[in-house]
Design a protein around this motif. Structure first.
Motif, PDB file in Angstrom:
ATOM      1  N   GLY A  49     -10.403   9.840 -15.099  1.00 22.59           N
ATOM      2  CA  GLY A  49     -11.830   9.612 -15.307  1.00 22.59           C
ATOM      3  C   GLY A  49     -12.514   8.853 -14.183  1.00 22.59           C
ATOM      4  N   ARG A  50     -11.787   8.586 -13.128  1.00 21.06           N
ATOM      5  CA  ARG A  50     -12.347   7.817 -12.027  1.00 21.06           C
ATOM      6  C   ARG A  50     -12.474   8.703 -10.792  1.00 21.06           C
ATOM      7  NH1 ARG A  50      -9.821   3.546  -8.731  1.00 21.06           N
ATOM      8  NH2 ARG A  50     -11.629   2.772  -7.622  1.00 21.06           N
ATOM      9  N   THR A  51     -13.617   8.608 -10.097  1.00 16.60           N
ATOM     10  CA  THR A  51     -13.830   9.448  -8.926  1.00 16.60           C
ATOM     11  C   THR A  51     -13.146   8.824  -7.715  1.00 16.60           C
ATOM     12  OG1 THR A  51     -15.939  10.123  -9.839  1.00 16.60           O
ATOM     13  CG2 THR A  51     -15.576  10.565  -7.507  1.00 16.60           C
ATOM     14  N   ASN A 102      -6.557  -0.583  -0.311  1.00 20.85           N
ATOM     15  CA  ASN A 102      -5.693  -0.164  -1.421  1.00 20.85           C
ATOM     16  C   ASN A 102      -6.515   0.614  -2.433  1.00 20.85           C
ATOM     17  OD1 ASN A 102      -3.966  -3.283  -1.356  1.00 20.85           O
ATOM     18  ND2 ASN A 102      -3.226  -1.312  -0.666  1.00 20.85           N
ATOM     19  N   GLY A 103      -5.991   1.739  -2.852  1.00 19.96           N
ATOM     20  CA  GLY A 103      -6.665   2.504  -3.883  1.00 19.96           C
ATOM     21  C   GLY A 103      -7.811   3.350  -3.376  1.00 19.96           C
ATOM     22  N   ALA A 104      -7.997   3.421  -2.055  1.00 22.45           N
ATOM     23  CA  ALA A 104      -9.126   4.191  -1.516  1.00 22.45           C
ATOM     24  C   ALA A 104      -8.894   5.696  -1.658  1.00 22.45           C
ATOM     25  CB  ALA A 104      -9.358   3.838  -0.060  1.00 22.45           C
ATOM     26  N   GLY A 105      -7.628   6.096  -1.825  1.00 18.48           N
ATOM     27  CA  GLY A 105      -7.380   7.518  -2.048  1.00 18.48           C
ATOM     28  C   GLY A 105      -6.537   8.203  -0.988  1.00 18.48           C
ATOM     29  N   LYS A 106      -5.843   7.439  -0.160  1.00 22.36           N
ATOM     30  CA  LYS A 106      -5.061   8.032   0.938  1.00 22.36           C
ATOM     31  C   LYS A 106      -3.931   8.908   0.370  1.00 22.36           C
ATOM     32  CE  LYS A 106      -4.258   3.838   2.597  1.00 22.36           C
ATOM     33  NZ  LYS A 106      -5.061   3.033   1.656  1.00 22.36           N
ATOM     34  N   THR A 107      -3.184   8.335  -0.576  1.00 23.47           N
ATOM     35  CA  THR A 107      -2.093   9.102  -1.180  1.00 23.47           C
ATOM     36  C   THR A 107      -2.636  10.290  -1.967  1.00 23.47           C
ATOM     37  OG1 THR A 107      -0.702   7.137  -1.334  1.00 23.47           O
ATOM     38  CG2 THR A 107      -0.158   8.958  -2.821  1.00 23.47           C
ATOM     39  N   THR A 108      -3.710  10.056  -2.689  1.00 20.98           N
ATOM     40  CA  THR A 108      -4.296  11.129  -3.505  1.00 20.98           C
ATOM     41  C   THR A 108      -4.736  12.288  -2.619  1.00 20.98           C
ATOM     42  OG1 THR A 108      -5.014   9.484  -5.109  1.00 20.98           O
ATOM     43  CG2 THR A 108      -6.097  11.646  -5.198  1.00 20.98           C
ATOM     44  N   LEU A 109      -5.318  11.980  -1.473  1.00 22.48           N
ATOM     45  CA  LEU A 109      -5.735  13.042  -0.554  1.00 22.48           C
ATOM     46  C   LEU A 109      -4.520  13.858  -0.110  1.00 22.48           C
ATOM     47  CD1 LEU A 109      -7.741  14.495   1.332  1.00 22.48           C
ATOM     48  CD2 LEU A 109      -7.271  12.710   3.023  1.00 22.48           C
ATOM     49  N   ASP A 150       5.406  -2.364  -4.403  1.00 23.62           N
ATOM     50  CA  ASP A 150       4.660  -2.946  -5.501  1.00 23.62           C
ATOM     51  C   ASP A 150       3.171  -2.969  -5.168  1.00 23.62           C
ATOM     52  OD1 ASP A 150       4.781  -6.170  -7.147  1.00 23.62           O
ATOM     53  OD2 ASP A 150       3.756  -4.321  -7.601  1.00 23.62           O
ATOM     54  N   HIS A 151       2.416  -2.174  -5.891  1.00 21.18           N
ATOM     55  CA  HIS A 151       0.991  -2.047  -5.587  1.00 21.18           C
ATOM     56  C   HIS A 151       0.112  -2.712  -6.605  1.00 21.18           C
ATOM     57  CE1 HIS A 151       0.585   1.626  -2.793  1.00 21.18           C
ATOM     58  NE2 HIS A 151       1.112   0.577  -2.240  1.00 21.18           N
ATOM     59  N   ASP A 152      -0.959  -3.264  -6.132  1.00 22.12           N
ATOM     60  CA  ASP A 152      -2.033  -3.639  -7.033  1.00 22.12           C
ATOM     61  C   ASP A 152      -3.052  -2.520  -6.997  1.00 22.12           C
ATOM     62  OD1 ASP A 152      -4.578  -6.235  -6.978  1.00 22.12           O
ATOM     63  OD2 ASP A 152      -4.240  -4.553  -8.286  1.00 22.12           O
TER      64      ASP A 152
HETATM   65  N1  LIG Z   1      -1.616   9.419 -11.405  1.00 20.35           N
HETATM   66  C1  LIG Z   1      -2.723   8.675 -11.427  1.00 20.35           C
HETATM   67  N2  LIG Z   1      -3.438   8.531 -12.567  1.00 20.35           N
HETATM   68  C2  LIG Z   1      -4.557   7.798 -12.600  1.00 20.35           C
HETATM   69  N3  LIG Z   1      -5.058   7.153 -11.531  1.00 20.35           N
HETATM   70  C3  LIG Z   1      -4.396   7.255 -10.378  1.00 20.35           C
HETATM   71  C4  LIG Z   1      -3.193   8.011 -10.259  1.00 20.35           C
HETATM   72  N4  LIG Z   1      -2.750   7.933  -8.983  1.00 20.35           N
HETATM   73  C5  LIG Z   1      -3.630   7.145  -8.333  1.00 20.35           C
HETATM   74  N5  LIG Z   1      -4.615   6.734  -9.158  1.00 20.35           N
HETATM   75  C6  LIG Z   1      -5.775   5.914  -8.808  1.00 20.35           C
HETATM   76  O1  LIG Z   1      -6.507   6.626  -7.833  1.00 20.35           O
HETATM   77  C7  LIG Z   1      -6.996   5.727  -6.841  1.00 20.35           C
HETATM   78  C8  LIG Z   1      -6.485   6.149  -5.477  1.00 20.35           C
HETATM   79  O2  LIG Z   1      -5.099   5.862  -5.395  1.00 20.35           O
HETATM   80  P1  LIG Z   1      -4.243   6.172  -4.102  1.00 20.35           P
HETATM   81  O3  LIG Z   1      -2.821   5.817  -4.413  1.00 20.35           O
HETATM   82  O4  LIG Z   1      -4.533   7.542  -3.651  1.00 20.35           O
HETATM   83  O5  LIG Z   1      -4.846   5.151  -3.045  1.00 20.35           O
HETATM   84  P2  LIG Z   1      -4.263   4.703  -1.635  1.00 20.35           P
HETATM   85  O6  LIG Z   1      -5.412   4.676  -0.701  1.00 20.35           O
HETATM   86  O7  LIG Z   1      -3.095   5.546  -1.273  1.00 20.35           O
HETATM   87  O8  LIG Z   1      -3.796   3.222  -1.961  1.00 20.35           O
HETATM   88  P3  LIG Z   1      -2.638   2.322  -1.322  1.00 20.35           P
HETATM   89  O9  LIG Z   1      -3.106   1.891   0.018  1.00 20.35           O
HETATM   90  O10 LIG Z   1      -2.556   1.177  -2.269  1.00 20.35           O
HETATM   91  O11 LIG Z   1      -1.400   3.146  -1.304  1.00 20.35           O
HETATM   92  C9  LIG Z   1      -6.534   4.344  -7.269  1.00 20.35           C
HETATM   93  O12 LIG Z   1      -7.575   3.735  -7.975  1.00 20.35           O
HETATM   94  C10 LIG Z   1      -5.369   4.616  -8.179  1.00 20.35           C
HETATM   95  O13 LIG Z   1      -5.227   3.598  -9.133  1.00 20.35           O
END
Ligand SMILES: Nc1ncnc2c1ncn2[C@@H]1O[C@H](COP(=O)(O)OP(=O)(O)OP(=O)(O)O)[C@@H](O)[C@H]1O
Length: 326
Positions: free
Chosen positions: A48-50, A71-78, A307-309
């Motif tokens: 539910g989060r963009t 942290n959490g900006a979306g690098k892994t998600t991308l 360990d991530h916040d």
């Molecule tokens: N499987 C998931 N379900 C719900 N939310 C998620 C999931 N995976 C990631 N998120 C959320 O999506 C957002 C982006 O996460 P992501 O891991 O892509 O960031 P990041 O830039 O790689 O962070 P980091 O530098 O901490 O690795 C974060 O708010 C994270 O909590």
């Protein structure tokens, strides 16, 4: 909001100052070559989060892209979206002209949370082979001449043939990193997605890793997305920076992206950029965003716990909260 190429942010936020970095003087490869990665108005939501909102960008063949953001900006998600593991709710992603899909052999991926190296007596060669079939840990596969040739080629590419017969337990963090990279190179991919390969490495091994990836990029024309928390180790290697924050993406040269106006927009608060001795510091007030609360607690001893916040306001606060335990 549409971000075709360039920073994706308005002109008023761009700075043109040159600071002698390679990235500052390098023409983007995407202008001349067929795009390897294309995002067209991509929106990604998780729980539910963009995470990304209406992002459009294009990355060309052979580019070395540093992927940065809090942290959490979306690098892994991308990266997971490029692998077809996360489906956008809007827009489209194309890899080498085809829709992103799972199991794309054109992509080599080093995930942020590496598989624990549980079987530490495994030889380097078997560890690399296990990426071809994780369940068998390379044992049966290791006897196949074809697999052996593939593994040897990958080991040679990362300059690690001498690690082939050595057990993992005897290797340094930097040497294991080479093997992880060799795993990514099996199948000779044209695109490497490396999710924070520098975590847990000391500065010497960080630079060695960046240099190795740079060599692979140049020698084999591989396109590289390399995510990191610190820009400086990548500064003289990257062609362009992709900086993520608050659902937006800014893609451009270091000078186009790493400046106060662009980063303030991505962080949603005032950011100052300082340059000192060939290094760049991204500051929020008196804090250096890339170093504060971002600690490395020694090299990994095989397992790689991270360990991530991932607090849900992470995109909206500029400070990094990042602790690695190994
Ligand atoms: N499987 C998931 N379900 C719900 N939310 C998620 C999931 N995976 C990631 N998120 C959320 O999506 C957002 C982006 O996460 P992501 O891991 O892509 O960031 P990041 O830039 O790689 O962070 P980091 O530098 O901490 O690795 C974060 O708010 C994270 O909590």
């Amino acid at each position: 909001m549409s971000h075709p190429t360039g920073t994706g942010l308005d002109d008023a936020t761009r700075e043109g100052a040159r600071h002698g970095t390679r990235a500052g003087t390098h023409a983007p490869a995407s202008a001349a070559t067929r795009p390897v990665i294309e995002l067209d108005h991509v929106t990604i939501e998780l729980a539910g989060r963009t995470v990304l909102e209406d992002v459009s960008l294009s990355i060309g063949a052979g580019e070395f892209i540093g992927v940065l953001g809090a942290n959490g900006a979306g690098k892994t998600t991308l990266m997971r979206a490029l692998l077809g593991l996360v489906e956008p709710v809007g827009g489209s992603i194309r890899i080498l002209g085809k829709p992103a899909s799972r199991g794309n052999p054109a992509i080599g991926y080093m995930p942020q949370i590496r598989a624990t190296l549980a079987e530490r007596r495994l030889r380097g060669r078997d560890f690399v082979a296990c990426a071809l079939d994780g369940h068998r840990w390379g044992m049966a596969l290791g006897r196949s001449a074809r697999v052996r040739r593939q593994v040897d080629a990958a080991l040679a590419r990362v300059g690690a043939l001498e690690l082939a017969e050595r057990p993992l337990i005897s290797m340094s963090g930097g040497e294991r990193q080479r093997l992880l990279l060799a795993q990514c190179l099996l199948g000779e991919p044209g695109l490497l997605l490396l999710d924070e390969p520098l975590i847990s490495l000391d500065p010497h091994h960080q630079q060695a890793t960046v240099d190795l990836v740079h060599t692979l990029q140049r020698e084999f024309g591989i396109t590289v997305l390399f995510s990191a928390h610190e820009l400086n180790p990548l500064l003289h290697t990257l062609d362009r920076v992709l900086y993520l924050g608050r659902g937006q993406a800014a893609l451009g040269t270091v000078d186009e992206v790493i400046n106060g106006p662009v980063l303030s927009k991505l962080y949603g608060s005032r950011i100052d950029v300082m340059r000192l001795g060939g290094r760049i510091f991204v500051m929020s007030g008196a804090s250096d965003l890339e170093h504060d609360e971002h600690r490395h607690e020694g090299d990994c001893g095989g397992a790689h716990a991270h360990d991530h916040d991932h607090a849900h306001d992470a995109l909206h606060r500029p400070a990094h909260h990042h602790v690695h335990r190994h």
